[in-house]
Design a protein around this motif. Structure first.
Motif, PDB file in Angstrom:
ATOM      1  N   GLY A  69      -9.555  16.039   5.650  1.00 31.70           N
ATOM      2  CA  GLY A  69      -9.998  15.807   7.332  1.00 31.70           C
ATOM      3  C   GLY A  69     -11.534  15.534   7.611  1.00 31.70           C
ATOM      4  N   SER A  70     -12.317  16.483   6.341  1.00 29.73           N
ATOM      5  CA  SER A  70     -13.414  16.177   6.854  1.00 29.73           C
ATOM      6  C   SER A  70     -14.378  15.031   6.123  1.00 29.73           C
ATOM      7  N   LEU A  71     -15.511  14.600   6.637  1.00 25.71           N
ATOM      8  CA  LEU A  71     -16.294  13.627   6.575  1.00 25.71           C
ATOM      9  C   LEU A  71     -17.319  13.961   4.673  1.00 25.71           C
ATOM     10  N   SER A  72     -17.690  14.855   4.382  1.00 24.12           N
ATOM     11  CA  SER A  72     -18.011  15.980   3.280  1.00 24.12           C
ATOM     12  C   SER A  72     -16.523  15.367   2.425  1.00 24.12           C
ATOM     13  N   GLN A  73     -15.242  15.486   2.450  1.00 20.88           N
ATOM     14  CA  GLN A  73     -14.725  15.475   1.288  1.00 20.88           C
ATOM     15  C   GLN A  73     -14.583  13.997   0.981  1.00 20.88           C
ATOM     16  N   PHE A  74     -14.698  13.048   1.464  1.00 23.29           N
ATOM     17  CA  PHE A  74     -14.014  11.895   2.017  1.00 23.29           C
ATOM     18  C   PHE A  74     -15.987  11.403   1.207  1.00 23.29           C
ATOM     19  N   VAL A  75     -16.798  11.989   1.373  1.00 26.32           N
ATOM     20  CA  VAL A  75     -17.755  11.127   0.987  1.00 26.32           C
ATOM     21  C   VAL A  75     -17.932  11.940  -0.591  1.00 26.32           C
ATOM     22  N   GLY A  76     -17.631  13.236  -1.043  1.00 25.01           N
ATOM     23  CA  GLY A  76     -17.516  13.583  -1.999  1.00 25.01           C
ATOM     24  C   GLY A  76     -16.683  12.938  -3.361  1.00 25.01           C
ATOM     25  N   LEU A  77     -15.351  13.092  -2.398  1.00 20.96           N
ATOM     26  CA  LEU A  77     -14.217  11.834  -3.711  1.00 20.96           C
ATOM     27  C   LEU A  77     -14.509  11.010  -4.112  1.00 20.96           C
ATOM     28  N   PHE A  78     -15.524  10.277  -3.266  1.00 17.90           N
ATOM     29  CA  PHE A  78     -15.990   8.776  -3.718  1.00 17.90           C
ATOM     30  C   PHE A  78     -17.188   8.697  -4.402  1.00 17.90           C
ATOM     31  N   LEU A 133       0.184  -1.232  -0.272  1.00 23.86           N
ATOM     32  CA  LEU A 133      -0.303  -0.117  -0.012  1.00 23.86           C
ATOM     33  C   LEU A 133       0.672   1.697  -0.191  1.00 23.86           C
ATOM     34  N   VAL A 134       0.327   2.552  -1.131  1.00 14.55           N
ATOM     35  CA  VAL A 134       1.213   3.662  -0.202  1.00 14.55           C
ATOM     36  C   VAL A 134      -0.038   4.720  -0.090  1.00 14.55           C
ATOM     37  N   LYS A 135       0.125   4.917   0.668  1.00 17.78           N
ATOM     38  CA  LYS A 135      -0.388   6.213   1.259  1.00 17.78           C
ATOM     39  C   LYS A 135      -0.307   7.420   1.622  1.00 17.78           C
ATOM     40  N   LEU A 136      -1.001   8.340   0.967  1.00 19.74           N
ATOM     41  CA  LEU A 136      -1.121  10.013   0.785  1.00 19.74           C
ATOM     42  C   LEU A 136      -2.632  10.371   1.439  1.00 19.74           C
ATOM     43  N   GLN A 137      -2.031  11.835   2.372  1.00 21.83           N
ATOM     44  CA  GLN A 137      -3.131  12.759   2.880  1.00 21.83           C
ATOM     45  C   GLN A 137      -4.394  12.575   2.057  1.00 21.83           C
ATOM     46  N   LEU A 138      -4.932  12.925   1.845  1.00 21.16           N
ATOM     47  CA  LEU A 138      -6.139  13.829   0.947  1.00 21.16           C
ATOM     48  C   LEU A 138      -5.675  14.703   0.444  1.00 21.16           C
ATOM     49  N   GLY A 139      -6.297  16.209   1.297  1.00 23.86           N
ATOM     50  CA  GLY A 139      -5.738  17.298   0.951  1.00 23.86           C
ATOM     51  C   GLY A 139      -6.488  18.313   1.310  1.00 23.86           C
ATOM     52  N   GLY A 140      -6.588  18.930  -0.180  1.00 20.09           N
ATOM     53  CA  GLY A 140      -7.546  19.880  -0.616  1.00 20.09           C
ATOM     54  C   GLY A 140      -8.476  19.799  -2.242  1.00 20.09           C
ATOM     55  N   PHE A 141      -8.792  18.184  -1.498  1.00 20.20           N
ATOM     56  CA  PHE A 141     -10.267  17.831  -2.873  1.00 20.20           C
ATOM     57  C   PHE A 141     -10.895  18.922  -2.270  1.00 20.20           C
ATOM     58  N   THR A 142     -11.659  19.140  -3.918  1.00 15.86           N
ATOM     59  CA  THR A 142     -13.463  20.170  -3.572  1.00 15.86           C
ATOM     60  C   THR A 142     -14.160  19.204  -3.967  1.00 15.86           C
ATOM     61  N   HIS A 143     -14.180  18.904  -6.303  1.00 11.73           N
ATOM     62  CA  HIS A 143     -14.871  18.036  -6.385  1.00 11.73           C
ATOM     63  C   HIS A 143     -15.148  17.554  -7.306  1.00 11.73           C
ATOM     64  N   GLU A 144     -13.830  17.430  -8.391  1.00 11.75           N
ATOM     65  CA  GLU A 144     -13.733  16.744  -8.924  1.00 11.75           C
ATOM     66  C   GLU A 144     -12.132  15.655  -8.639  1.00 11.75           C
ATOM     67  N   ALA A 145     -12.189  14.387  -9.478  1.00 10.13           N
ATOM     68  CA  ALA A 145     -11.654  13.431  -8.713  1.00 10.13           C
ATOM     69  C   ALA A 145     -10.319  13.378  -9.901  1.00 10.13           C
TER      70      ALA A 145
END
Length: 257
Positions: free
Chosen positions: A144-153, A105-117
């Motif tokens: 670190g926000s839940l909405s960012q991760f939901v939005g990402l997937f 596995l290679v693990k990064l932080q999510l960072g500044g995701f907004t709406h386009e993956a």
């Protein structure tokens, strides 16, 4: 009886200064003695930048594999920068280093995701790479926000790239962002491929990572909401007075939890 889960030990569990001083190999050996299946190498804990060279990483990866452990490669770099742009250079560097190590596995932080993956661009970088990309919830509001991760997937699903990456679910980090880890687990369980195990102690800026109590019902509830088959990483600090004994006890407990 439930099947045991693969347990990794995150290098930082042995102490940041200890890892920077003695190097990762010593603590990979300690992880093997403790009964872990894997070991997480942390880029930020290399004593010297030269330790992150591809030749040094190949050497370290060989040493870890000879112990019979598989590895995770963790970098503090973020997949997305502020404004939602994919950081292709950071991803490429992380992949090159993880492949040299031989990481699973290679693990990064999510960072500044907004709406386009940018799923196509990520897939292009990953083509032919024998390593799985996972992004982790961090301790900052950005990444670190839940909405960012939901939005990402959701965005990856829209782009037809739902399988391009997975998630490292850090149980304790949600506390820094005032998010219920149980709510996060309920929303994100389908995407979780690795779990970082710790809880947060203290309040506000004085929070710190701590070991869950064996009878911590809330922590147990979170684990039960997450996939049972994915590996679990110990990221809380071991007791410095009896590191080997504490590590072995915690590996056995978490594998059966």
């Amino acid at each position: 009886m439930t099947d045991a889960v693969d347990i990794t030990i995150v290098a930082s569990a042995f102490g940041v200064d200890a890892v920077r001083t003695a190097g990762h190999r010593k603590w990979a050996e300690a992880s093997k003695r403790a009964g872990a299946a894997g070991f997480e190498v942390r880029r930020e804990l290399f004593g010297y930048e030269a330790d992150a060279s591809l030749s040094r990483l190949r050497e370290l990866g060989k040493q870890i594999a000879e112990l019979g452990l598989w590895s995770v490669y963790s970098t503090p770099a973020s997949l997305y920068v502020e404004g939602g742009r994919l950081d292709g250079a950071a991803l490429r560097l992380a992949l090159d280093e993880a492949l040299a190590l031989g990481a699973r596995l290679v693990k990064l932080q999510l960072g500044g995701f907004t709406h386009e993956a940018h799923g196509d661009a990520i897939a292009a970088q990953l083509q032919g790479a024998d390593v799985r990309l996972v992004v982790e919830n961090g301790q900052l509001a950005q990444g670190g926000s839940l909405s960012q991760f939901v939005g990402l997937f959701e965005a990856l699903q829209r782009e037809g790239r739902a399988d391009v990456l997975g998630m490292t679910f850090d149980v304790g980090n949600w506390a820094w962002c005032d998010v219920s880890s149980l709510n996060a687990a309920a929303a994100l369980a389908p995407y979780v491929e690795y779990v970082h195990c710790k809880v947060a102690a203290g309040e506000g800026a004085r929070r710190f990572a701590a070991a869950p109590a064996v009878d911590d019902a809330r922590f147990a509830d979170v684990l039960h909401r997450l996939p049972r088959h994915v590996p679990r990483g110990i990221e809380f600090p071991f007791d410095a007075a009896c590191i080997d004994e504490d590590a072995a006890r915690r590996v056995a407990w978490l594998a059966a939890a």
